[in-house]
Design an enzyme around this catalytic site. Structure first.
Site, short mmCIF file in Angstrom:
data_model
loop_
_atom_site.label_atom_id
_atom_site.label_comp_id
_atom_site.label_asym_id
_atom_site.label_seq_id
_atom_site.Cartn_x
_atom_site.Cartn_y
_atom_site.Cartn_z
N CYS B 273 0.81 -1.23 0.00
CA CYS B 273 0.00 0.00 0.00
C CYS B 273 0.84 1.27 0.00
O CYS B 273 0.51 2.23 -0.71
CB CYS B 273 -0.98 0.02 1.16
SG CYS B 273 -0.28 -0.48 2.74
N ASP B 397 -7.52 5.35 -1.60
CA ASP B 397 -7.12 4.13 -0.90
C ASP B 397 -6.36 3.17 -1.84
O ASP B 397 -6.92 2.68 -2.81
CB ASP B 397 -8.38 3.44 -0.36
CG ASP B 397 -8.05 2.41 0.68
OD1 ASP B 397 -6.91 1.90 0.69
OD2 ASP B 397 -8.95 2.12 1.51
N HIS B 399 -5.58 0.18 -1.26
CA HIS B 399 -5.88 -1.21 -0.98
C HIS B 399 -6.90 -1.81 -1.95
O HIS B 399 -7.25 -2.97 -1.83
CB HIS B 399 -6.41 -1.38 0.45
CG HIS B 399 -5.46 -0.89 1.48
ND1 HIS B 399 -5.46 0.40 1.94
CD2 HIS B 399 -4.42 -1.52 2.11
CE1 HIS B 399 -4.48 0.55 2.84
NE2 HIS B 399 -3.84 -0.58 2.96
#
Lengths: 429, 440
Positions: B273, B397, B399
């Site tokens: 990440c 994000d 992820h």
């Protein structure tokens, strides 16, 4: 399913004449146009007799091939050497091997000289015809020249009158403007040939990918070519070709050269189309091929001349030389109107030299009055000495170091320019 | 320079095409070189002004000869036809024919300006008979210059402009561009750099001196051109931003691409990440034109850390996590970008960092990488009220493991506004705030 050849009646007459004229074997070429469904043979020409062939029975394979190469230069777009014929007293099957060899040799030689790339839809079958002198029986086979192992396939040979009477023609006058650098140490005609050929190849690609308008319109891919079998419909069309200038790789921006060659002027290009519902893209393909061929042929002819008179060139030591390419002259095929063949006339040749060549190569009896010399005007030789141009002043050669620096700075400037101005353009890369 | 009014759905004509620039320089005298170059440009000018100059409308049978009384083919179009009518002749994917679109199929007018693309070509044919070609051979040691000038011009047309008006404008723009190119070429013989030129342009258009408007990467991206790399750009633009009492929204400036798990055939699910957040930041610097370097891969990032001595050699090829300090180190090593580190001892403290974050987006405008607990994210903006202290964070994000689907990414909150409870209230966080180089 074999191919079928639709043959102009006059060809039958011609082959009969050849049967009667001489003993021994007679070879020759069959000329016409191929299409996916069938092939059209519009005329034939015997291999010009030489001392050896007149004497004996043998077939001079090299001469047949050379003849084919020269004839192929005399055919405008749409016409090509479709195959070979042979007239003998023997059985057809005895000549098949010879015919096969001739067909392949002819095709290989001609295609080695072409600058355009073969297309997917090109017909690759060539015809081999045997005529039995006594019985006049014809024996027709085809070979696929793309496949070196191909065997003879049977084909139909049918005579018909007026095969070409409704054929259409598309033509244009194409401008040529090339400037090629010659390498620093090699400025002789052989190297000039190499450089020009490469340039011509690039130019051929430009033409091939150019937009073609027929009668001012861009026709759709599958559209039919206007004209065809209808009577009283106009059969000649003018084309326009639009090209995109070439992309230059940034790496070759600047180079040292020992000189340059330029080619400027225009050529008349034409292509004939069969009348069996031809597609517009066929017209475009044939016309473009003719354009490329006519320029390449003439450059080749000129360079062949220069190479043979090389001694003369070396001694003259001129910095600037001008040579006129020959201009194109057309001659109608009397029995296959409206088709024409062509030849090239150098500025120092007379028209009767053209008629002589037509007789020798294509066995055509033409008068000067038959020839169409109006499609192109002969180039005007404006040869002059170097003194005239101001930029050609002899400058006292500066030190080599400075030479390179300016050259590199210039290259950088031009490269920077190209990349700077391409702010929007190169973003895509 | 084209002024676009975002509320007006006008049409833009864009012509692109190469012009061959070829000449021989047989002297090193600057004056003579100038003459030859100017002469070559003069030839190009006359080409562009000649009757052989042709503009073809891409994906259509429409062809225009701008210097022949603006002659147009097909015949149905005349020089007095409205320029916007050309749209009807342009093939879309829906139809195969080269003819006019049926009137039933009128396309929806979008709010963005539509672009008509044209190609610059030359007509290589003329009416004969003309004279046969001449071959000229010159023997002279010299320098041969050949390059391609990539012409690319744009004009804005209104709905009342005829083809004649529009194309006269376009040809002027083309000529002008050629003149500019000539000026630049002649200037560069002296050895000036592009920086000087950019400075002049900044002055001319009165632009601030610390944002690189004129670097190549900041070229206008035409709406119908796809981004060839396939990454989404600025997914946050489709979101509705929160309205807070007395609050203001402070966002990242410029363009970035969204980098996340599983892209580029790299399975970094669970460990990559921070790498992805770093990639997003690098993409920002590339796309604003600060660097030419492509976005680094995981390996390149790891190698950079080994090169600066931060990690051992075995780090390369491993699946080890990195944090803000490493991000700062890589940005410095690969992009020569400095970053500030902000440390927060508890996630709950982030709520009080509104002012600093707001200031960052105002002055630097770069995306922020935040790492803490076991997660890393990218902060693209903050909505903050000075009076109430309310705060929201625009989070990208890394992820996400799915495809580049803008709808999914925004609907499911992979790019979205989050409240202060988004952070682990007890974990400590480090933020990496990349500093924008103040250059043009």
């Amino acid at each position: 399913m074999g191919r079928s050849y639709i043959v102009e009646d006059a060809v039958e007459g011609y082959l009969s004449e050849l049967c009667e004229q001489r003993a021994g074997s007679v070879t020759g070429l069959l000329l016409g146009q191929s299409s996916p469904q069938r092939d059209f043979v519009v005329t034939a020409t015997r291999t010009p007799p030489t001392e050896e062939t007149l004497a004996g029975n043998s077939v001079d394979k090299e001469w047949v091939t050379e003849h084919a190469r020269q004839v192929s230069r005399m055919l405008p777009g749409g016409l090509s050497v479709l195959g070979v014929f042979i007239i003998t007293d023997t059985e057809a099957k005895d000549t098949l091997t010879t015919l096969r060899q001739l067909v392949f040799a002819v095709e290989n030689l001609i295609s080695s000289e072409t600058l355009w790339s073969p297309a997917e839809d090109d017909v690759t079958d060539c015809v081999a015809l045997h005529v039995n002198r006594k019985t006049r029986k014809t024996f027709c086979r085809t070979f696929d020249v793309k496949d070196p192992k191909s065997t003879a396939k049977p084909a139909d040979w049918k005579y018909q009158s007026g095969v070409c009477s409704s054929w259409g023609m598309v033509s244009c006058c194409l401008l040529v403007d090339m400037l090629v650098p010659l390498p620093d140490k090699r400025t002789d005609p052989e190297y000039m040939d190499k450089c020009l050929k490469e340039e011509l190849r690039g130019w051929a690609q430009q033409v091939e990918s150019g937009v073609c308008l027929i009668d001012g319109k861009k026709l759709a891919e599958d559209a039919e070519f206007p004209g065809g079998q209808k009577r009283n419909v106009r059969q000649t069309y003018t084309a326009q070709i639009l090209i995109t200038p070439r992309e230059q790789r940034l790496a070759e921006v600047e180079r040292r050269c020992g000189g340059s060659v330029s080619l400027t002027g225009a050529v008349h290009s034409r292509a004939y189309l069969h009348s069996n519902k031809p597609k517009a893209r066929l017209a475009e393909k044939l016309l473009k091929r003719d354009a490329v061929s006519t320029v390449a042929t003439r450059v080749q002819m000129l360079l062949e001349e220069l190479l043979t008179s090389e001694e003369e060139n070396k001694s003259s030591g001129k910095h600037k030389r001008e040579h006129c390419l020959p201009h194109r002259v057309f001659c109608p095929l009397k029995a296959s109107r409206p088709l024409c063949v062509c030849d090239y006339q150098f500025s120092d040749e007379s028209v009767c030299e053209v008629t002589e060549r037509l007789k020798e190569m294509l066995d055509i009896d033409a008068d000067e009055g038959d020839l169409d010399t109006r499609q192109e005007s002969p180039a005007e030789n404006t040869e002059r000495e170097i003194a005239a141009e101001p930029t050609m002043e002899t400058v006292v050669a500066p030190e080599p170091k400075r030479n390179t620096f300016i050259g590199v700075a210039m290259a950088t400037a031009v490269a920077l320019l190209a990349s700077a101005a391409s702010m929007l353009y190169l973003y895509d890369v | 320079m084209v002024v676009t009014d975002s509320s007006d759905s006008g049409t833009i004509l864009r012509v692109r095409g190469p012009l061959e620039f070829r000449c021989q320089l047989d002297s090193t005298d600057a004056l003579l070189m100038h003459k030859v170059i100017s002469r070559t440009f003069a030839t190009l000018h006359s080409q562009v002004k000649s009757e052989s100059c042709v503009l073809t409308v891409c994906e259509s049978p429409v062809i225009i000869w701008p210097n022949k009384g603006v002659y147009v083919t097909p015949e149905e179009i005349t020089p007095n036809t409205l320029c916007e009518d050309i749209h009807q002749w342009i093939q879309t994917d829906e139809q195969e024919s080269a003819g006019k679109r049926s009137s039933k199929k009128k396309s929806k007018k979008s709010s963005a300006a539509s672009v008509i693309n044209l190609s610059l070509m030359m007509e290589a044919t003329k009416t004969g008979p003309l004279s046969a070609p001449i071959l000229r051979r010159t023997l002279q040691k010299s320098h041969f210059l050949s390059t391609t000038l990539p012409m690319d011009c744009v004009v804005r047309i209104t709905c009342s402009d005829t083809i004649k008006d529009a194309f006269e404008c376009l040809m002027e723009a083309l000529t002008h561009q050629l003149c500019e190119m000539e000026k630049v070429t002649l200037q560069h013989i002296k050895g000036t750099t592009l920086l000087t030129h950019r400075k002049e342009l900044h002055q001319q258009f009165e632009l601030q001196g610390d944002w690189p408007y004129f670097r190549r990467a900041n070229a206008f991206h035409f709406p119908n051109e796809l981004y060839k790399d396939g990454y989404l750009r600025n997914p946050h633009m489709v979101l509705t931003h929160p309205t807070l009492d007395n609050g203001k929204v402070y966002l990242v400036q410029g363009i970035y691409s969204y980098h996340h798990y599983m892209q580029d055939h790299v399975d970094d699910n669970g460990w990559g990440c921070a790498y992805r957040s770093l990639q997003t930041i690098c993409s920002w610097f590339q796309q604003q034109g600060y660097v030419e370097r492509a976005v680094p891969t995981h390996r390149e990032i790891q190698k950079a850390l080994v090169d600066v001595g931060d990690k051992q050699g075995s780090f390369v090829g491993s699946r080890q996590w990195i944090g803000s300090i490493e991000v700062q180190a890589v940005l410095n090593q690969l992009l020569e970008v400095t970053s500030k580190i902000m440390f927060v001892s508890q996630g709950s403290e982030l709520a009080s960092k509104g002012r600093e974050l707001a200031n960052h987006f105002l002055t630097e405008g770069t995306p922020i990488m935040i790492g803490g607990g076991v997660l890393a994210h990218t902060i693209l903006g903050v909505a903050w009220s000075e009076t109430t202290g309310q705060i929201r964070y625009l989070i990208l994000d890394p992820h996400y493991t799915g495809a580049e689907n803008l709808q999914v990414i925004t609907d499911k909150g992979w790019c979205g506004w989050k409240g202060p409870d988004f952070w682990d209230q007890t974990a400590y966080y480090n933020l990496c705030l990349p500093q924008r180089p103040k250059v043009i």
